[in-house]
Design an enzyme around this catalytic site. Structure first.
Site, PDB file in Angstrom:
ATOM      1  N   HIS A  41      41.409  34.165  34.871  1.00 29.05           N
ATOM      2  CA  HIS A  41      40.875  34.432  33.527  1.00 29.05           C
ATOM      3  C   HIS A  41      41.837  33.918  32.471  1.00 29.05           C
ATOM      4  O   HIS A  41      42.352  34.684  31.662  1.00 29.05           O
ATOM      5  CB  HIS A  41      40.619  35.935  33.358  1.00 29.05           C
ATOM      6  CG  HIS A  41      39.315  36.366  33.950  1.00 29.05           C
ATOM      7  ND1 HIS A  41      39.089  37.626  34.428  1.00 29.05           N
ATOM      8  CD2 HIS A  41      38.163  35.693  34.140  1.00 29.05           C
ATOM      9  CE1 HIS A  41      37.860  37.718  34.898  1.00 29.05           C
ATOM     10  NE2 HIS A  41      37.284  36.548  34.733  1.00 29.05           N
ATOM     11  N   GLU A 126      35.736  41.150  40.679  1.00 26.31           N
ATOM     12  CA  GLU A 126      36.434  41.869  41.759  1.00 26.31           C
ATOM     13  C   GLU A 126      35.610  43.073  42.218  1.00 26.31           C
ATOM     14  O   GLU A 126      35.465  43.325  43.422  1.00 26.31           O
ATOM     15  CB  GLU A 126      37.811  42.349  41.277  1.00 26.31           C
ATOM     16  CG  GLU A 126      38.523  43.198  42.321  1.00 26.31           C
ATOM     17  CD  GLU A 126      39.681  43.990  41.743  1.00 26.31           C
ATOM     18  OE1 GLU A 126      40.452  43.432  40.946  1.00 26.31           O
ATOM     19  OE2 GLU A 126      39.816  45.169  42.120  1.00 26.31           O
TER      20      GLU A 126
END
Ligand code: SF4
Length: 285
Positions: A41, A126
């Site tokens: 990210h 996740e």
């Protein structure tokens, strides 16, 4: 302006490992390599890989047969890997070992007939991957109110999104204890994030403002800003030096900096340099 950088700021071991594996893959087979979702990210790192020819895809259908696909550090569900194998793709799996542990615990709990509750953001990759390891049977909650709203669960197994803070999960686990008879908790918090948060929280009360550097999509950066806000309300989050505003620091002299686990050292250094150049309160008087 005086700037103090917290220990453990920036790249964690899982991100360093994923970047190394991706770089090695690009060195060996630069053509046609795809990443299933942005590798980390952080927009600067993702752009650098794109310049090297790594294409980000959102579906395996977009990867040509026999090409290489990189699975990012957030991990994926088992069905995604099975699908990649069926399609004849070469898999480079950079799933962080901390995330793999969370997947294994969730899967073990389901096998042992626990109802799995995951504390995390249901839209985070996740969490989606860990939940997939329970056959999508896990319940995802992220607040005390959501825990209190659960029906009573006789056998409850609990795992955490790796990047959450201890304070956040403690509050929710406290509420879960009232919703279950047997409550089995696996601490799946990541050691790197925990250390990063600890050093930032120690620094935050000693400075007049904290600047947290990291991608806006980064969960661990958001958690880092959140834990700092608990001890110092003056917290600013930026992705790069260009976002730092001089008027944030009017009347201040001493600023703390920390950074999320996917923030490169160069980006942290540029932010520190930018803040250092701002005139502190009382300078030149
Ligand atoms: S923040 Fe923790 S869980 Fe996430 S990649 Fe880094 S080491 Fe792994």
């Amino acid at each position: 302006m005086e700037v103090i950088v917290a220990d453990n700021a920036g790249f964690c071991f899982g991100v360093k490992r994923a970047i190394k594996m991706a770089n090695d893959t690009m060195d060996q087979a630069p053509a046609g390599v795809k990443a299933l979702g942005p590798l980390i990210h952080n927009p600067q790192v993702v752009s650098a890989f794109q310049r090297r020819g790594l294409t980000v895809v959102s579906e395996l259908e977009e990867v040509e047969s026999e090409s290489t696909v990189i699975i990012r550090s957030h991990g994926v569900g088992p069905e995604v890997k099975d699908d990649a194998v069926r399609r004849g793709l070469k898999i480079v799996d950079t799933t962080c070992p901390f995330v793999t542990k969370a997947q294994q615990y969730a899967s073990k709990l389901i096998e042992e007939n626990y109802k799995v509750v995951m504390i995390g953001d249901q839209n985070h990759p996740e969490v989606i991957g860990v939940v997939a390891h329970t056959g999508n049977k896990a319940i995802v909650i992220n607040t005390v109110a959501e825990a209190e709203a659960l029906k009573f669960i006789p056998r409850m197994g609990v795992v955490f999104q790796t990047t959450h803070s201890i304070a956040h999960v403690q509050e929710i686990v406290g509420a879960l204890l009232k919703r279950g008879k047997e409550v089995r908790v696996f601490n799946t918090l990541c050691g790197a994030t925990t250390s990063m948060q600890k050093t930032a929280v120690e620094l935050a009360p000693d400075v007049e403002a904290m600047v947290i550097v990291g991608g806006r999509q980064s969960a661990n950066t958001a958690q880092l800003a959140e834990v700092c806000r608990r001890v110092n309300p003056r917290v600013y989050q930026v992705e790069s030096a260009a976002e730092v505003r001089e008027d944030w620091f009017t009347g201040l002299r001493r600023i703390g900096v920390s950074a999320g686990a996917s923030t490169p050292d160069e980006v942290i250094a540029e932010v520190v340099e930018r803040i250092t150049q701002i005139e502190p309160a009382g300078a030149g008087a």
